[in-house]
Design a protein around this motif. Sequence first.
Motif, PDB file in Angstrom:
ATOM      1  N   ALA A  66       1.141  -0.926  -0.107  1.00  0.00           N
ATOM      2  CA  ALA A  66       0.157  -0.390   0.049  1.00  0.00           C
ATOM      3  C   ALA A  66       0.475   0.628  -0.160  1.00  0.00           C
ATOM      4  O   ALA A  66       2.005   1.048   0.978  1.00  0.00           O
ATOM      5  CB  ALA A  66      -1.439   0.164   1.085  1.00  0.00           C
ATOM      6  N   VAL A  67      -0.160   2.302  -0.466  1.00  0.00           N
ATOM      7  CA  VAL A  67       0.637   3.655  -0.608  1.00  0.00           C
ATOM      8  C   VAL A  67       0.018   4.739   0.639  1.00  0.00           C
ATOM      9  O   VAL A  67      -1.456   3.941  -0.176  1.00  0.00           O
ATOM     10  CB  VAL A  67       1.232   4.424  -1.849  1.00  0.00           C
ATOM     11  CG1 VAL A  67       1.691   4.937  -1.643  1.00  0.00           C
ATOM     12  CG2 VAL A  67       2.445   3.904  -2.272  1.00  0.00           C
ATOM     13  N   ARG A  68       0.317   5.400   0.999  1.00  0.00           N
ATOM     14  CA  ARG A  68      -0.891   6.109   1.980  1.00  0.00           C
ATOM     15  C   ARG A  68      -0.228   7.720   2.317  1.00  0.00           C
ATOM     16  O   ARG A  68       0.644   7.489   2.806  1.00  0.00           O
ATOM     17  CB  ARG A  68      -1.168   5.648   3.205  1.00  0.00           C
ATOM     18  CG  ARG A  68      -2.224   4.273   3.474  1.00  0.00           C
ATOM     19  CD  ARG A  68      -2.331   3.303   4.942  1.00  0.00           C
ATOM     20  NE  ARG A  68      -2.827   1.901   5.093  1.00  0.00           N
ATOM     21  CZ  ARG A  68      -2.430   0.742   4.768  1.00  0.00           C
ATOM     22  NH1 ARG A  68      -0.998   0.826   5.236  1.00  0.00           N
ATOM     23  NH2 ARG A  68      -2.875  -0.222   4.863  1.00  0.00           N
ATOM     24  N   VAL A  69      -1.517   8.170   2.216  1.00  0.00           N
ATOM     25  CA  VAL A  69      -1.321   9.644   2.814  1.00  0.00           C
ATOM     26  C   VAL A  69      -1.967  10.126   3.220  1.00  0.00           C
ATOM     27  O   VAL A  69      -3.374  10.415   2.822  1.00  0.00           O
ATOM     28  CB  VAL A  69      -1.152  10.246   0.962  1.00  0.00           C
ATOM     29  CG1 VAL A  69      -1.759  12.177   1.243  1.00  0.00           C
ATOM     30  CG2 VAL A  69      -0.108   9.816  -0.480  1.00  0.00           C
ATOM     31  N   GLY A  70      -1.488  10.630   4.003  1.00  0.00           N
ATOM     32  CA  GLY A  70      -2.978  11.056   5.381  1.00  0.00           C
ATOM     33  C   GLY A  70      -3.921   9.701   5.182  1.00  0.00           C
ATOM     34  O   GLY A  70      -4.906   9.924   6.160  1.00  0.00           O
ATOM     35  N   GLY A  71      -3.379   8.755   6.162  1.00  0.00           N
ATOM     36  CA  GLY A  71      -4.274   7.426   5.828  1.00  0.00           C
ATOM     37  C   GLY A  71      -4.604   7.216   4.640  1.00  0.00           C
ATOM     38  O   GLY A  71      -5.472   5.849   5.634  1.00  0.00           O
ATOM     39  N   THR A  72      -4.774   7.582   4.217  1.00  0.00           N
ATOM     40  CA  THR A  72      -5.431   7.006   2.769  1.00  0.00           C
ATOM     41  C   THR A  72      -5.040   5.889   1.942  1.00  0.00           C
ATOM     42  O   THR A  72      -4.085   6.815   1.183  1.00  0.00           O
ATOM     43  CB  THR A  72      -6.420   7.982   2.047  1.00  0.00           C
ATOM     44  OG1 THR A  72      -6.999   9.002   2.946  1.00  0.00           O
ATOM     45  CG2 THR A  72      -6.813   7.605   0.179  1.00  0.00           C
ATOM     46  N   ASP A  73      -5.592   5.032   1.197  1.00  0.00           N
ATOM     47  CA  ASP A  73      -4.605   3.738   0.548  1.00  0.00           C
ATOM     48  C   ASP A  73      -4.855   4.974  -1.043  1.00  0.00           C
ATOM     49  O   ASP A  73      -5.845   4.645  -1.397  1.00  0.00           O
ATOM     50  CB  ASP A  73      -4.701   2.653   0.838  1.00  0.00           C
ATOM     51  CG  ASP A  73      -4.144   1.634   0.380  1.00  0.00           C
ATOM     52  OD1 ASP A  73      -3.110   2.466  -1.045  1.00  0.00           O
ATOM     53  OD2 ASP A  73      -3.470   0.677   0.260  1.00  0.00           O
ATOM     54  N   ILE A  74      -4.201   5.418  -1.762  1.00  0.00           N
ATOM     55  CA  ILE A  74      -3.999   5.551  -2.933  1.00  0.00           C
ATOM     56  C   ILE A  74      -4.580   4.721  -3.743  1.00  0.00           C
ATOM     57  O   ILE A  74      -6.004   4.886  -4.454  1.00  0.00           O
ATOM     58  CB  ILE A  74      -3.217   6.751  -3.613  1.00  0.00           C
ATOM     59  CG1 ILE A  74      -2.230   5.940  -3.423  1.00  0.00           C
ATOM     60  CG2 ILE A  74      -3.332   7.953  -2.290  1.00  0.00           C
ATOM     61  CD1 ILE A  74      -0.650   6.754  -4.278  1.00  0.00           C
ATOM     62  N   HIS A  75      -4.861   3.717  -3.663  1.00  0.00           N
ATOM     63  CA  HIS A  75      -4.683   2.114  -4.736  1.00  0.00           C
ATOM     64  C   HIS A  75      -5.916   1.736  -4.895  1.00  0.00           C
ATOM     65  O   HIS A  75      -6.031   0.306  -5.035  1.00  0.00           O
ATOM     66  CB  HIS A  75      -3.023   1.394  -4.605  1.00  0.00           C
ATOM     67  CG  HIS A  75      -2.137   1.974  -5.148  1.00  0.00           C
ATOM     68  ND1 HIS A  75      -1.608   2.270  -6.784  1.00  0.00           N
ATOM     69  CD2 HIS A  75      -0.800   2.749  -4.622  1.00  0.00           C
ATOM     70  CE1 HIS A  75      -0.769   3.243  -6.815  1.00  0.00           C
ATOM     71  NE2 HIS A  75      -0.147   3.260  -5.608  1.00  0.00           N
ATOM     72  N   THR A  76      -6.795   2.126  -3.433  1.00  0.00           N
ATOM     73  CA  THR A  76      -8.396   1.809  -3.514  1.00  0.00           C
ATOM     74  C   THR A  76      -9.196   2.165  -3.910  1.00  0.00           C
ATOM     75  O   THR A  76     -10.651   2.372  -4.240  1.00  0.00           O
ATOM     76  CB  THR A  76      -8.522   1.759  -1.766  1.00  0.00           C
ATOM     77  OG1 THR A  76      -8.650   2.736  -1.281  1.00  0.00           O
ATOM     78  CG2 THR A  76      -7.670   0.580  -1.045  1.00  0.00           C
TER      79      THR A  76
END
Length: 227
Positions: A66-76
């Motif tokens: 996963a890649v998370r930005v501010g807790g958001t997994d951008i690949h979802t």
Amino acid sequence: MSTPGLLLQTEQLSRIYPSGDGSITALHPFTHTFAPGLTAVVGPSGSGKSTLLNLLAGFDTPSGGAVRVGGTDIHTLGEAGRADFRLKHYGFVFQSHNLVAILSAQENVEFPLMLSGVPPRERRERARALLSDVGLEKRAHHLPSHLSGGEAQRVAVARALVSDPAVLLADEPTGNLDTRSGQVVLELLTRPARAGKTVVLITHDPDVAALADHHLRVRDGEVHAED
């Protein structure tokens, strides 16, 4: 006023590409929290640096993790969701400035704000302020073809910064520039880093890497923190 940065994290992030009857591991599982400030990503050509950057940006899809930005997994988020997320939270500077040829310097800087629905007057004012900040207020109405390479890259940096992004990704941003122009661009990129934003910069230049707060080395798809 600058908005606070968002934490950029990877968790067991990996990328495997099919190759003939087998596969190539372009990025081995990589877990890391990017500290605010400037992180230089270094390594030989073909080591996996660009693969990592494309995954961090959501331009490529990971094989795992996963890649998370501010807790958001951008690949979802799906393709459209990632595009919207990038528009709101990311800025990009590439080795080639990638300006829109038919737009003036100011219109290029305004472009992300137009896509975000910012009213015309506000986006003009913000673009003018940034062009002034990068020393190009007198070149605002020039097309990219009428700018020097250094000037065009400074416009590209202004465009990347105009939305006040939490994460700034730069891929060899000084690679095509002379020493003086490169120094100017690097100074512009260090400003958001000093303000607490996350700036990730790919470079092959040890002098550029030496200016960074943090360092990652990539070799054969393996990523290691050096500090």
